[in-house]
Design a protein around this motif. Structure first.
Motif, PDB file in Angstrom:
ATOM      1  N   SER A  15       0.085  21.998  -3.390  1.00  0.00           N
ATOM      2  CA  SER A  15      -0.333  23.389  -3.122  1.00  0.00           C
ATOM      3  C   SER A  15       0.204  24.365  -4.173  1.00  0.00           C
ATOM      4  O   SER A  15      -0.358  25.430  -4.393  1.00  0.00           O
ATOM      5  N   LYS A  44      -7.926  19.639   3.219  1.00  0.00           N
ATOM      6  CA  LYS A  44      -8.023  20.695   4.259  1.00  0.00           C
ATOM      7  C   LYS A  44      -6.684  21.407   4.435  1.00  0.00           C
ATOM      8  O   LYS A  44      -6.643  22.584   4.797  1.00  0.00           O
ATOM      9  N   PRO A  90      -3.857  25.327   0.622  1.00  0.00           N
ATOM     10  CA  PRO A  90      -4.258  26.734   0.775  1.00  0.00           C
ATOM     11  C   PRO A  90      -5.570  27.026   0.035  1.00  0.00           C
ATOM     12  O   PRO A  90      -5.786  26.548  -1.079  1.00  0.00           O
ATOM     13  N   LYS A  91      -6.435  27.781   0.683  1.00  0.00           N
ATOM     14  CA  LYS A  91      -7.769  28.050   0.107  1.00  0.00           C
ATOM     15  C   LYS A  91      -7.715  29.087  -1.026  1.00  0.00           C
ATOM     16  O   LYS A  91      -8.563  29.103  -1.892  1.00  0.00           O
ATOM     17  N   ASN A  92      -6.717  29.934  -1.008  1.00  0.00           N
ATOM     18  CA  ASN A  92      -6.682  31.032  -1.990  1.00  0.00           C
ATOM     19  C   ASN A  92      -5.565  30.860  -3.025  1.00  0.00           C
ATOM     20  O   ASN A  92      -5.160  31.794  -3.683  1.00  0.00           O
TER      21      ASN A  92
END
Length: 315
Positions: free
Chosen positions: A81, A102, A105-107
């Protein structure tokens, strides 16, 4: 005062131990470099060769651990991450990637990329079509994930690694391109050696302990007969072993191939039953600690594979 001395000695010992752990696992991110996390050794090799001094490559699976048996821990997710790039093979090799991706972190700005993209994947068990049915122990694996074992596929993967590195670190595009050209030159030479030498080999069938050589067999005109299926942990049935033994005897095969990171017991059983010898054929899913210490890499191990194939394919 004495307790303070003891405390400081203890802290020094702990620091040394922690730094030793860090050196062994190699799971350390470096500030000021593009941090690349790879899921297993072949991608670590490609990313290190193409990335050069501009990247810090962290391999999740430690030396001597079989990728089929490995699952990530929470610290692996933490490391990934905080990196800039996460490279994984795909094609079903890492059963944990869906959940792992999944959990990231997406951002965070992390780029994730599948390195088997663009390779024509082998679906199902090709041996079933040839009458060597090894049962239903591969019901969970309908795609052969062992793409990197063929130098032809490794060249596709190297191009994918280069593209991903440029995407993550465009400032060093020229350096990545130069390193990629150097590596591809070596892979092309390896591919040509495999093509010319295996084409001249009198035998074309290899009997292997685990069905990891489908891409190698397809790309260089060989037939793979596997004792177990796509997962090295699969247990063959008694009739499967009898079929393999019958094939070995009927074809005049002199060697059974086994792997260093998987138990050789089944290969030994077939070799004993058929009065054949054992030889290593390495799927290069990882390095053993001994290979790592000796400075072995993907290219040197593939050269050894070729020599052992040529030994086993003689009349």
């Amino acid at each position: 005062m004495r307790s303070f001395k003891h405390m400081s000695v203890l802290l020094i010992v702990m620091t040394v131990l922690l730094s030793a752990c860090g050196a062994n696992s190699g799971k350390t991110l470096v500030e000021g470099k593009t941090n690349v996390v790879t899921s297993f050794y072949p991608l670590y090799y490609l990313a290190s060769e193409i990335g050069g001094d501009n990247v810090n490559v962290v391999n999740l699976i430690p030396a001597g651990v079989e990728p089929h048996d490995w699952t990530p821990k929470s610290q692996d997710l933490t490391i990934a991450s905080k990196a800039q790039l996460f490279l994984y093979n795909g094609a079903g090799l890492e059963g944990w990637t869906d959940d792992f991706l999944k959990g990231l972190p997406k951002n965070g700005g992390l780029i994730t990329a599948e390195m088997s993209k663009g390779i024509a994947l082998i679906h199902g068990n090709p041996e079933e079509e040839e009458g060597h049915d090894h049962g239903d122990h591969d019901h969970d694996l309908d795609v052969d994930p062992h793409t990197w074992v063929s130098p032809k596929s490794a060249m596709v993967m190297a191009a994918n690694v280069e593209d991903s590195l440029i995407q993550a670190d465009p400032a060093h595009k020229e350096a990545f391109e130069a390193n990629y050209q150097t590596l591809v030159g070596k892979l092309e030479a390896l591919n040509e050696e495999f093509e010319s030498k295996l084409a001249a080999a009198p035998h074309k069938s290899i009997v292997v302990s685990h069905q990891a050589f489908g891409y190698l067999a397809r790309d260089y005109g060989l037939t793979q007969i596997a004792i177990t299926g796509l997962s090295p942990d699969a247990e063959p049935r008694a009739q499967d072993l009898l079929k393999v033994a019958k094939f070995v005897k009927s074809q005049g095969i002199k060697y059974i191939y086994f792997e260093e990171m998987v138990s050789p017991d089944l290969a030994k059983t077939i070799a004993s039953e058929t009065h054949t010898k054992l030889l290593v054929l390495n799927p290069i899913e990882g390095l053993t600690p001994k290979q790592e210490k000796a400075g072995e890499d993907y290219l040197s191990l593939m050269e050894k594979n070729l020599q052992n194939l040529l030994t086993g394919l003689q009349k």
